[in-house]
Design an enzyme around this catalytic site. Structure first.
Site, short mmCIF file in Angstrom:
data_model
loop_
_atom_site.label_atom_id
_atom_site.label_comp_id
_atom_site.label_asym_id
_atom_site.label_seq_id
_atom_site.Cartn_x
_atom_site.Cartn_y
_atom_site.Cartn_z
N GLY B 223 16.73 1.39 7.14
CA GLY B 223 16.20 2.75 7.28
C GLY B 223 16.95 3.72 6.38
O GLY B 223 17.14 3.44 5.19
N ASP B 253 7.88 -2.13 2.56
CA ASP B 253 7.02 -2.81 1.59
C ASP B 253 7.38 -2.38 0.17
O ASP B 253 7.38 -3.20 -0.76
CB ASP B 253 5.55 -2.51 1.88
CG ASP B 253 5.14 -2.94 3.28
OD1 ASP B 253 5.76 -3.88 3.81
OD2 ASP B 253 4.23 -2.33 3.85
#
Lengths: 309, 309
Positions: B223, B253
């Site tokens: 993150g 992604d």
């Protein structure tokens, strides 16, 4: 044949989730896909009752293709449900009903619908006029997609009246307000729609107001209280058998099919109301709008109590 | 070319509602439709970076048609994004992300996906093997649809390894556990996936465990903390520039696309991580997965700090 109009058809998706928790991720455990939009639901019930039925309105895009395929798949084998939807450039909307398997409650997400061009709306007018030539009754159902004029139903009501085809209107908000002024034969609001139209939460008073606004007859669906009808022939209440638990989505559409089929058969108002309330009762026990439990329908018919007021 | 595999492609719908209130009805004020499934997102980023890219996996039904049409519409004009999805009988799933316009929070509803038959799975194996012949790298991404064996990724990893095509695996749960044992070149779990795999919530310890289980390299996305990579060439942390508010969907992604493109270009691990973290940062500011802000990407590249541990 009986004609139903659905200007804002939909691909209805029902998602079952173990429990709906906002702001989390859910695995959908069951997906149902149905042809949607009130007029399509009404037509499926009419066809199941054995009436020759034709649907018209708009469908477009791959969602529109799916709606038409699903409609043909759930039509009776004897070909009594005809598809006269007009293909448009925009894509038919989806609706998503998220059913919480724990509580049974439903959270509804409705797309607005495709933009309909003036040219497409004009083409629909021609198709509608042609279909009216063979119609014994017509139902105008549901919301308007973007681009269709807010007075659309008023126009369609006048066209039907001019051809002496009995016309039932089932919509809400400003399209209902405008449509009523064009003097439809029947309007079928629910209690909330009546209250929004008239400002009165008393169904009897609100229905009287709706007649003054132009509706020849008002048949209001009052949920588990059944229906209330104010008509040129009299005023009646129709009370259902003991209410059963189930899914109320589509009960109003089943009631429209009951009113319209009985009207087309020339039955008097008490018989129309009996059929409408019995179908609404039987629809509550079906898994999706546009469907009803045929055994429960037959059982309910003799148990609906119609009282003249 | 670079090959990405998406066995469970999706039609990704994003619905904006003024406020999500469970058990009420909502008018959706904005609908976005995107080709979905992790491997399709990765491929769109690779193609935008200028890499010749091919997608494979499964697509079926009208939803599958829509996914393929949307994919072709968002492909670069120079034809660097090739569609080698295999058509199947079942319909590609939908995912619905409901964005609460008030809070910005997202509620996710994911269909499970179509049933893939043994025959379809075998046909995919043949297509995959043929595509590997021209691939400089391959990414295996996302969940498995029903019917595909849980050891599917292990099989696809072994096929790539046998042909000496570097293979990156980005999945979760049992498919990840089995896939890792087949010794992929890289796995790209996030912190939660690493913890579920290893039982450890310490990313460094968990990544060490994942390497012991078979992964040659582990590049964990953490993150706003960036990435942690344990590889045969060394261990690095890559810290992003100051985190920006935005939509974290698709950041992982974009990171996969960064790792894979830099690997295909023969760049060393610190450069791969720089690109992955800069792309993930730029993806957070894009409206949907599979997209990134190219200006922010260029600005971020010199500001990613890579530290050897």
């Amino acid at each position: 044949m009986i004609l139903t109009v659905t200007l804002n058809t939909a691909l209805d998706l029902t998602y079952r989730v173990p429990r709906l928790l906002p702001h989390t991720s859910h695995r959908v455990t069951r997906v149902l896909e149905r042809p949607g939009g009130k007029g399509l639901n009404v037509a499926r019930v009419l066809a199941a009752l054995g009436h020759e039925t034709v649907v018209t309105g708009f469908a477009g895009g791959t969602t529109g293709e799916t709606v038409r395929r699903l409609l043909s798949e759930c039509a009776p084998a004897d070909g009594t449900l005809g598809d006269q939807l007009l293909e448009i450039t925009g894509a038919t909307r989806r609706t998503v009903a998220v059913v919480d398997a724990g509580t049974g409650d439903t959270t509804q997400l409705n797309e607005a619908g495709p933009h309909v061009s003036p040219h497409e709306w004009a083409a629909f007018g021609e198709r509608y006029a042609r279909l009216l030539d063979d119609a014994s009754a017509v139902a105008l159902c549901g919301s308007l997609p973007p681009g269709v004029p807010v007075g659309a139903y008023a126009h369609l009501v006048r066209e039907a009246r001019a051809r002496r085809v009995p016309v039932l209107l089932d919509t809400s908000g400003e399209p209902l307000r405008r449509g009523i002024a064009a003097r439809p034969d029947v309007v079928k609001p629910n209690a909330a729609e009546l209250a929004a139209l008239t400002g009165s939460t008393d169904p009897l008073r609100a229905a009287q107001d709706a007649r003054r606004r132009g509706a020849h007859a008002v048949a209001a669906s009052l949920g588990t209280d059944g229906m209330l009808a104010l008509t040129p022939q009299g005023t009646w209440r129709a009370a259902p058998p003991k209410p059963l638990p189930g899914n109320p989505t589509g009960a109003g559409d089943a009631a429209v099919a009951g009113l319209l089929s009985a009207l087309a058969e020339g039955l008097p108002w008490p018989d129309r109301l009996t059929r409408a309330v019995a179908l609404a009762t039987a629809a509550v026990r079906a898994p999706a709008a546009g469907e009803y439990d045929p055994v429960l329908y037959e059982e309910s018919l003799p148990r609906v109590r119609v009282t003249a007021l």
